[in-house]
Design an enzyme around this catalytic site. Structure first.
Site, PDB file in Angstrom:
ATOM      1  N   LYS A 282       0.860  -1.197   0.000  1.00  0.00           N
ATOM      2  CA  LYS A 282       0.000   0.000   0.000  1.00  0.00           C
ATOM      3  C   LYS A 282       0.891   1.241   0.000  1.00  0.00           C
ATOM      4  O   LYS A 282       1.771   1.394   0.863  1.00  0.00           O
ATOM      5  CB  LYS A 282      -0.878  -0.037   1.249  1.00  0.00           C
ATOM      6  CG  LYS A 282      -2.199   0.678   1.134  1.00  0.00           C
ATOM      7  CD  LYS A 282      -3.034   0.371   2.369  1.00  0.00           C
ATOM      8  CE  LYS A 282      -4.357   1.076   2.337  1.00  0.00           C
ATOM      9  NZ  LYS A 282      -5.069   0.922   3.627  1.00  0.00           N
TER      10      LYS A 282
HETATM   11  O1  G3P Z   1      -7.410   2.089   5.623  1.00  0.00           O
HETATM   12  C1  G3P Z   1      -7.758   3.322   5.097  1.00  0.00           C
HETATM   13  C2  G3P Z   1      -9.136   3.809   5.482  1.00  0.00           C
HETATM   14  O2  G3P Z   1     -10.068   2.783   5.390  1.00  0.00           O
HETATM   15  C3  G3P Z   1      -9.189   4.561   6.765  1.00  0.00           C
HETATM   16  O3  G3P Z   1     -10.498   4.758   7.233  1.00  0.00           O
HETATM   17  O4  G3P Z   1     -12.099   5.415   8.997  1.00  0.00           O
HETATM   18  O5  G3P Z   1      -9.672   6.020   9.238  1.00  0.00           O
HETATM   19  O6  G3P Z   1     -11.103   7.174   7.563  1.00  0.00           O
HETATM   20  P1  G3P Z   1     -10.853   5.906   8.305  1.00  0.00           P
END
Ligand code: G3P
Length: 218
Positions: free
Chosen positions: A88
């Protein structure tokens, strides 16, 4: 439609796996930081996650380097750790170059922190295996995260880009069902959002009544 769980927590992954609907795992540096492990055990932790996965399932593990040379070194190291690892890489100029380099070496990448159509086009042009647009974080700043997903799908279809759309930053079941209507490849969400998909009050009321009626008679 593929379902990924967005966590680095082994117990959460096991719970999602037990449901039998999981296609993979995504992590990020914030998620890995939540786990009770020391820095030197992070790679082992990734291997432990991969060992929970079956054929066709993968783990997106994020690099922390921010310049091209370090990014490709870290990406190669991660990819050698386990065949299930997808590297990633954050959207930035060095990230695009690193994705291009790694893709040419047949190393799968996931271009993350994507918030615009332009960034999604660059992710596809660089040969990224996944693109991760962040739906919830766009909603947080009063932009329309799902509208970005729709636009990326149209553009990728227009040009037959092979990059798979993996919607990230998913906060609630509606995000998942709307992504399904748009027809994207995958979503990644926390365990509680997957669990919430199961719930409907009429299901609970209906089941209570079925069991009550049965017990009253027999
Ligand atoms: O892994 C990346 C993403 O899914 C992060 O989500 O909830 O931290 O905005 P969030």
């Amino acid at each position: 439609m593929k379902f990924f769980i967005d966590t680095a927590n082994l117990e959460e992954i096991k719970k999602a796996k037990a449901l039998g609907i999981l296609d993979g795992v995504t992590t990020n540096p914030s998620l890995i930081s939540k786990e009770s492990i020391d820095k030197e055990w992070i790679m082992d932790h990734y291997i432990s996650i991969c060992d929970l996965l079956e054929d066709e399932e993968d783990l997106s593990a994020e690099i922390i380097s921010t310049n091209y040379v370090d990014m490709i070194q870290e990406g190669e190291k991660l990819s050698l750790l386990h065949p299930k690892i997808v590297v990633k890489i954050p959207m930035c100029e060095d990230g695009i170059k690193a994705i291009k380099f790694l893709s040419k070496k047949n190393i799968k990448t996931n271009c993350t922190l994507v918030f615009s159509i332009g960034q999604a086009i660059l992710a596809a042009k660089s040969g990224s295996y996944y693109v991760s647009p962040f739906v919830g974080r766009l909603d947080d700043i009063s932009h329309n995260g799902l509208s970005l997903i729709k636009d990326i799908k149209i553009i990728y279809d227009n040009y037959h880009f092979k990059t798979n759309i993996l919607a990230a930053s998913i906060r609630h079941p509606l995000h998942i069902t709307e992504c399904a209507k748009i027809g994207i490849h995958a979503v990644t969400s926390p365990l509680n959002v997957i669990s919430n998909l199961v719930q409907h009050p009429l299901t609970n009321i209906g089941l209570d009544k079925f069991l009550k009626d049965y017990k009253n008679k027999f």
